[in-house]
Enzyme design. Structure first.
Site, PDB file in Angstrom:
ATOM      1  N   CYS A 175       0.462  -1.154   0.156  1.00  0.00           N
ATOM      2  CA  CYS A 175      -0.033   0.117   0.456  1.00  0.00           C
ATOM      3  C   CYS A 175       1.249   1.380  -0.226  1.00  0.00           C
ATOM      4  O   CYS A 175       1.541   1.278   1.203  1.00  0.00           O
ATOM      5  CB  CYS A 175      -1.347   0.062   1.677  1.00  0.00           C
ATOM      6  SG  CYS A 175      -1.583   1.401   1.178  1.00  0.00           S
ATOM      7  N   CYS A 204       0.234   3.198   3.792  1.00  0.00           N
ATOM      8  CA  CYS A 204       1.018   3.378   3.956  1.00  0.00           C
ATOM      9  C   CYS A 204       2.159   3.291   4.400  1.00  0.00           C
ATOM     10  O   CYS A 204       2.801   4.060   5.302  1.00  0.00           O
ATOM     11  CB  CYS A 204       0.799   1.596   4.610  1.00  0.00           C
ATOM     12  SG  CYS A 204      -1.006   1.115   5.721  1.00  0.00           S
ATOM     13  N   ASP A 243      -2.756  16.376  -1.672  1.00  0.00           N
ATOM     14  CA  ASP A 243      -2.514  15.367  -3.497  1.00  0.00           C
ATOM     15  C   ASP A 243      -2.318  15.584  -4.327  1.00  0.00           C
ATOM     16  O   ASP A 243      -1.775  16.883  -4.886  1.00  0.00           O
ATOM     17  CB  ASP A 243      -4.409  15.087  -4.091  1.00  0.00           C
ATOM     18  CG  ASP A 243      -4.725  14.470  -4.508  1.00  0.00           C
ATOM     19  OD1 ASP A 243      -5.755  12.887  -4.249  1.00  0.00           O
ATOM     20  OD2 ASP A 243      -4.160  13.871  -5.693  1.00  0.00           O
ATOM     21  N   HIS A 267      -4.973   0.663   8.446  1.00  0.00           N
ATOM     22  CA  HIS A 267      -4.882   0.120   6.863  1.00  0.00           C
ATOM     23  C   HIS A 267      -6.651  -0.207   6.800  1.00  0.00           C
ATOM     24  O   HIS A 267      -6.664  -1.824   7.276  1.00  0.00           O
ATOM     25  CB  HIS A 267      -3.803  -0.607   6.469  1.00  0.00           C
ATOM     26  CG  HIS A 267      -4.522  -1.493   4.672  1.00  0.00           C
ATOM     27  ND1 HIS A 267      -3.081  -0.440   3.865  1.00  0.00           N
ATOM     28  CD2 HIS A 267      -4.914  -2.014   3.937  1.00  0.00           C
ATOM     29  CE1 HIS A 267      -4.052  -0.502   2.420  1.00  0.00           C
ATOM     30  NE2 HIS A 267      -4.576  -1.947   2.789  1.00  0.00           N
ATOM     31  N   ASN A 314     -13.671   8.051  -2.272  1.00  0.00           N
ATOM     32  CA  ASN A 314     -14.635   7.466  -3.291  1.00  0.00           C
ATOM     33  C   ASN A 314     -14.461   5.434  -3.113  1.00  0.00           C
ATOM     34  O   ASN A 314     -13.526   5.432  -2.582  1.00  0.00           O
ATOM     35  CB  ASN A 314     -14.014   7.590  -4.416  1.00  0.00           C
ATOM     36  CG  ASN A 314     -13.708   8.637  -5.386  1.00  0.00           C
ATOM     37  OD1 ASN A 314     -14.937   9.969  -5.206  1.00  0.00           O
ATOM     38  ND2 ASN A 314     -12.846   9.602  -5.343  1.00  0.00           N
ATOM     39  N   THR A 320      -9.107   4.853  -7.080  1.00  0.00           N
ATOM     40  CA  THR A 320      -7.285   4.026  -7.821  1.00  0.00           C
ATOM     41  C   THR A 320      -6.964   3.355  -6.153  1.00  0.00           C
ATOM     42  O   THR A 320      -5.894   3.313  -6.499  1.00  0.00           O
ATOM     43  CB  THR A 320      -7.066   5.096  -8.521  1.00  0.00           C
ATOM     44  OG1 THR A 320      -6.876   6.566  -7.400  1.00  0.00           O
ATOM     45  CG2 THR A 320      -8.288   5.499  -9.163  1.00  0.00           C
ATOM     46  N   HIS A 333      -6.686   2.548  -0.058  1.00  0.00           N
ATOM     47  CA  HIS A 333      -6.890   2.625   1.585  1.00  0.00           C
ATOM     48  C   HIS A 333      -7.207   3.829   1.715  1.00  0.00           C
ATOM     49  O   HIS A 333      -7.469   4.675   1.145  1.00  0.00           O
ATOM     50  CB  HIS A 333      -5.037   3.452   1.711  1.00  0.00           C
ATOM     51  CG  HIS A 333      -4.727   3.539   3.252  1.00  0.00           C
ATOM     52  ND1 HIS A 333      -3.993   3.085   3.900  1.00  0.00           N
ATOM     53  CD2 HIS A 333      -5.683   3.589   4.267  1.00  0.00           C
ATOM     54  CE1 HIS A 333      -3.333   3.214   5.455  1.00  0.00           C
ATOM     55  NE2 HIS A 333      -4.765   4.424   5.834  1.00  0.00           N
ATOM     56  N   HIS A 374      -9.386   6.431   2.156  1.00  0.00           N
ATOM     57  CA  HIS A 374      -8.736   8.208   2.250  1.00  0.00           C
ATOM     58  C   HIS A 374     -10.112   9.135   1.931  1.00  0.00           C
ATOM     59  O   HIS A 374     -10.741   8.558   1.451  1.00  0.00           O
ATOM     60  CB  HIS A 374      -8.259   8.541   1.271  1.00  0.00           C
ATOM     61  CG  HIS A 374      -8.799   8.040   0.136  1.00  0.00           C
ATOM     62  ND1 HIS A 374      -8.376   6.722  -0.267  1.00  0.00           N
ATOM     63  CD2 HIS A 374      -8.634   8.430  -1.078  1.00  0.00           C
ATOM     64  CE1 HIS A 374      -8.694   6.744  -1.814  1.00  0.00           C
ATOM     65  NE2 HIS A 374      -9.159   7.927  -2.622  1.00  0.00           N
ATOM     66  N   HIS A 388     -11.482  12.875   0.957  1.00  0.00           N
ATOM     67  CA  HIS A 388     -10.440  14.261  -0.131  1.00  0.00           C
ATOM     68  C   HIS A 388     -11.300  15.277   0.358  1.00  0.00           C
ATOM     69  O   HIS A 388     -12.585  15.123   0.809  1.00  0.00           O
ATOM     70  CB  HIS A 388     -11.232  14.464  -1.202  1.00  0.00           C
ATOM     71  CG  HIS A 388     -10.788  12.732  -2.320  1.00  0.00           C
ATOM     72  ND1 HIS A 388      -9.160  13.079  -3.220  1.00  0.00           N
ATOM     73  CD2 HIS A 388     -10.658  11.568  -2.687  1.00  0.00           C
ATOM     74  CE1 HIS A 388      -9.346  11.835  -3.572  1.00  0.00           C
ATOM     75  NE2 HIS A 388     -10.088  10.814  -3.478  1.00  0.00           N
TER      76      HIS A 388
HETATM   77  P1  DGP Z   1      -9.247   7.925  -5.388  1.00  0.00           P
HETATM   78  O1  DGP Z   1      -9.786   8.397  -6.623  1.00  0.00           O
HETATM   79  O2  DGP Z   1      -9.864   8.357  -4.158  1.00  0.00           O
HETATM   80  O3  DGP Z   1      -8.817   6.769  -4.728  1.00  0.00           O
HETATM   81  O4  DGP Z   1      -8.153   9.078  -5.246  1.00  0.00           O
HETATM   82  C1  DGP Z   1      -6.955   8.754  -5.066  1.00  0.00           C
HETATM   83  C2  DGP Z   1      -6.083  10.512  -4.802  1.00  0.00           C
HETATM   84  O5  DGP Z   1      -4.938   9.830  -4.778  1.00  0.00           O
HETATM   85  C3  DGP Z   1      -4.993  10.192  -6.166  1.00  0.00           C
HETATM   86  O6  DGP Z   1      -6.054  11.897  -5.632  1.00  0.00           O
HETATM   87  C4  DGP Z   1      -4.124  10.547  -6.317  1.00  0.00           C
HETATM   88  C5  DGP Z   1      -3.684  10.828  -4.940  1.00  0.00           C
HETATM   89  N1  DGP Z   1      -2.527  10.084  -4.933  1.00  0.00           N
HETATM   90  C6  DGP Z   1      -2.036   8.663  -5.695  1.00  0.00           C
HETATM   91  N2  DGP Z   1      -0.682   8.555  -5.283  1.00  0.00           N
HETATM   92  C7  DGP Z   1      -0.386   9.549  -4.685  1.00  0.00           C
HETATM   93  C8  DGP Z   1       0.938   9.765  -3.876  1.00  0.00           C
HETATM   94  O7  DGP Z   1       1.410   8.866  -4.583  1.00  0.00           O
HETATM   95  N3  DGP Z   1       0.999  10.713  -3.037  1.00  0.00           N
HETATM   96  C9  DGP Z   1       0.250  11.699  -3.323  1.00  0.00           C
HETATM   97  N4  DGP Z   1       0.191  12.979  -2.380  1.00  0.00           N
HETATM   98  N5  DGP Z   1      -0.977  11.599  -3.992  1.00  0.00           N
HETATM   99  C10 DGP Z   1      -1.408  10.181  -4.264  1.00  0.00           C
END
Ligand code: DGP
Length: 124
Positions: free
Chosen positions: A13, A16, A39, A55, A96, A104, A107, A109, A111
Site C-alpha cells: 500500500c 501506508c 494530493d 490500513h 470514492n 484508485t 487505503h 481516504h 478527499h
Molecule cells: P481515489 O480516486 O479516491 O482513489 O483518489 C486517490 C488519490 O490519491 C488521487 O487523487 C491521487 C492521489 N495519489 C495517488 N498516489 C499518490 C501519491 O503517491 N502521493 C500523493 N500525495 N497522492 C497520491
C-alpha cells in the site's frame, strides 16, 4: 482469478508507505490516528487526502468494531479546514468507493477540497 482491482488490493500500500515516511509527501496534519497530505494531482487549490493510519481498504471495510475511524476522520476535517483557512469559505469532502467512483487507492481516504468556488455538480 483476481480482477485487476483485487490484484491491486494485494500489492503493498502506497498510503501506508507515506504514513510510515518511506515515501515522500507534503504533510499537512498528523495525530495518533490520522495522517493528511496534499494530493499529488490536486483538483482544487486545496486538495488534501485524510487517511486513517490503520490500513482500511475503503468505506465498506469500516464496521461497528472500527467505526471510530469515521469519528477520527471527521475530527481531522475540522482541524485541517481551520488550519488551511477554508472552514469559513466552505469545502467539499469525498469518499470514492469502487470502480464506478474511480477509486484508485485502496487505503481509505477522504478527499478535502476547497479554496475555490466549486460547481454544484457532484458527478462528471
Ligand atoms: P481515489 O480516486 O479516491 O482513489 O483518489 C486517490 C488519490 O490519491 C488521487 O487523487 C491521487 C492521489 N495519489 C495517488 N498516489 C499518490 C501519491 O503517491 N502521493 C500523493 N500525495 N497522492 C497520491
Amino acid at each position: 482469478m483476481l480482477s485487476p482491482t483485487d490484484a491491486f488490493k494485494n500489492k503493498e500500500c502506497i498510503f501506508c508507505k507515506i504514513i510510515a515516511g518511506t515515501l515522500p509527501c507534503e504533510k499537512v496534519y498528523e495525530n495518533d490516528h490520522i495522517f493528511a497530505f496534499r494530493d499529488i494531482s490536486p483538483q482544487a487549490p486545496v486538495h488534501v487526502l485524510i487517511v486513517p493510519k490503520q490500513h482500511v481498504v475503503d468505506i465498506l471495510d469500516v464496521s461497528s468494531e472500527n467505526s471510530v475511524i469515521f469519528q477520527n476522520l471527521f475530527g481531522a476535517v475540522q482541524q485541517i479546514a481551520a488550519k488551511l483557512g477554508i472552514a469559513g469559505s466552505g469545502f467539499r469532502t469525498v469518499f470514492n468507493s469502487g470502480d464506478h467512483a474511480c477509486q484508485t487507492m485502496y487505503h481509505l481516504h477522504l478527499h478535502l477540497l476547497g479554496g475555490t468556488q466549486m460547481s454544484g455538480s457532484l458527478v462528471g
